[in-house]
Design an enzyme around this catalytic site. Structure first.
Site, PDB file in Angstrom:
ATOM      1  N   CYS A  94       0.836  -1.213   0.000  1.00 36.39           N
ATOM      2  CA  CYS A  94       0.000   0.000   0.000  1.00 36.39           C
ATOM      3  C   CYS A  94       0.862   1.252   0.000  1.00 36.39           C
ATOM      4  CB  CYS A  94      -0.926   0.008   1.221  1.00 36.39           C
ATOM      5  SG  CYS A  94      -1.948  -1.463   1.360  1.00 36.39           S
TER       6      CYS A  94
HETATM    7  C1  BEZ Z   1       0.528  -4.569   1.881  1.00 38.93           C
HETATM    8  O1  BEZ Z   1      -0.068  -3.559   1.504  1.00 38.93           O
HETATM    9  O2  BEZ Z   1       1.731  -4.641   1.801  1.00 38.93           O
HETATM   10  C2  BEZ Z   1      -0.239  -5.744   2.379  1.00 38.93           C
HETATM   11  C3  BEZ Z   1      -1.450  -5.550   3.008  1.00 38.93           C
HETATM   12  C4  BEZ Z   1      -2.121  -6.643   3.508  1.00 38.93           C
HETATM   13  C5  BEZ Z   1      -1.590  -7.920   3.347  1.00 38.93           C
HETATM   14  C6  BEZ Z   1      -0.390  -8.082   2.664  1.00 38.93           C
HETATM   15  C7  BEZ Z   1       0.296  -6.991   2.193  1.00 38.93           C
END
Ligand code: BEZ
Length: 213
Positions: free
Chosen positions: A45
């Protein structure tokens, strides 16, 4: 009930990293990209929001406003924005909705209980200036979205809304497009496509992109 293409995008008022925000007022006459992410302070994200900030000029060129969302609170968003700016070498230039009560997530179907009972999935909705839903995508949490693909879809929608064409597989701005099969009248074809067209099959007719020289 889930949100579908052609539906009117639900309006809402919710807290955000930029204060209380009414969605329709925020959008005005622009196109909108509303995208959810599972959680703040997560690696994928962080890269997605940083990249979206870097595409500001590309969004502006197309009259598009971006807005992100997760179920984290405003303070969390603000702290995380500092991290995004620092690590992605950018400045987040769009609001992040703090959907703690899941009001917006429920309206937009961003919670998929079999993926997570509590967190939003990685979804994205394109909304046109008439507030109609034009694209809905949902990616797994482990896969970051390709924001050039989102821009490509906006280009396709803005072109095909104005001309009787559709865009073929992997089309990029400036490449040939296809004429919609419903257009059969020879005089109209000549008038709409003065550069002519190639009929590979009666239903597969290629023509230069009509809004380019
Ligand atoms: C991420 O945004 O890195 C992420 C969010 C939830 C689960 C796995 C990765």
């Amino acid at each position: 009930m889930s949100l579908r293409l052609g539906d009117t995008a639900p309006d809402f008022t919710q807290e955000s990293s930029e204060g209380t925000l009414n969605f329709y007022e925020f959008l005005g006459d622009s196109w909108g990209i509303l995208f959810s992410h599972p959680a703040d302070y997560t690696p994928v994200c962080t890269t997605e929001l940083g990249y979206t900030a870097k595409l500001k000029q590309e969004f502006e060129k197309r009259g598009v406003k971006a807005i992100a969302l997760s179920v984290d609170d405003v303070e969390s968003h603000k702290g995380w924005i500092n991290d995004i700016n620092e690590t992605q070498n950018t400045s987040v230039n769009f609001p992040i909705i703090a959907d703690q009560d899941r009001k917006v997530s429920t309206l937009y179907d961003f919670i998929h209980p079999n993926a997570s009972e509590t967190l939003t999935v990685r979804s994205l909705v394109i909304i046109d200036p008439n507030k109609k839903v034009r694209l809905i995508i949902t990616y797994p949490a482990s896969t970051g979205r390709n924001f050039h693909e989102i821009l490509r879809v906006v280009d396709s929608l803005q072109l095909t809304d104005n001309y009787k064409v559709a865009t073929p597989a992997n089309w990029q701005e400036g490449e040939d497009v296809v004429i919609v099969p419903s257009l059969q009248d020879e005089a109209e074809l000549k008038q709409r496509f003065p550069k002519g067209y190639t009929a590979v099959k009666p239903y597969l007719r290629l023509t230069p992109q009509p809004n380019r020289d």
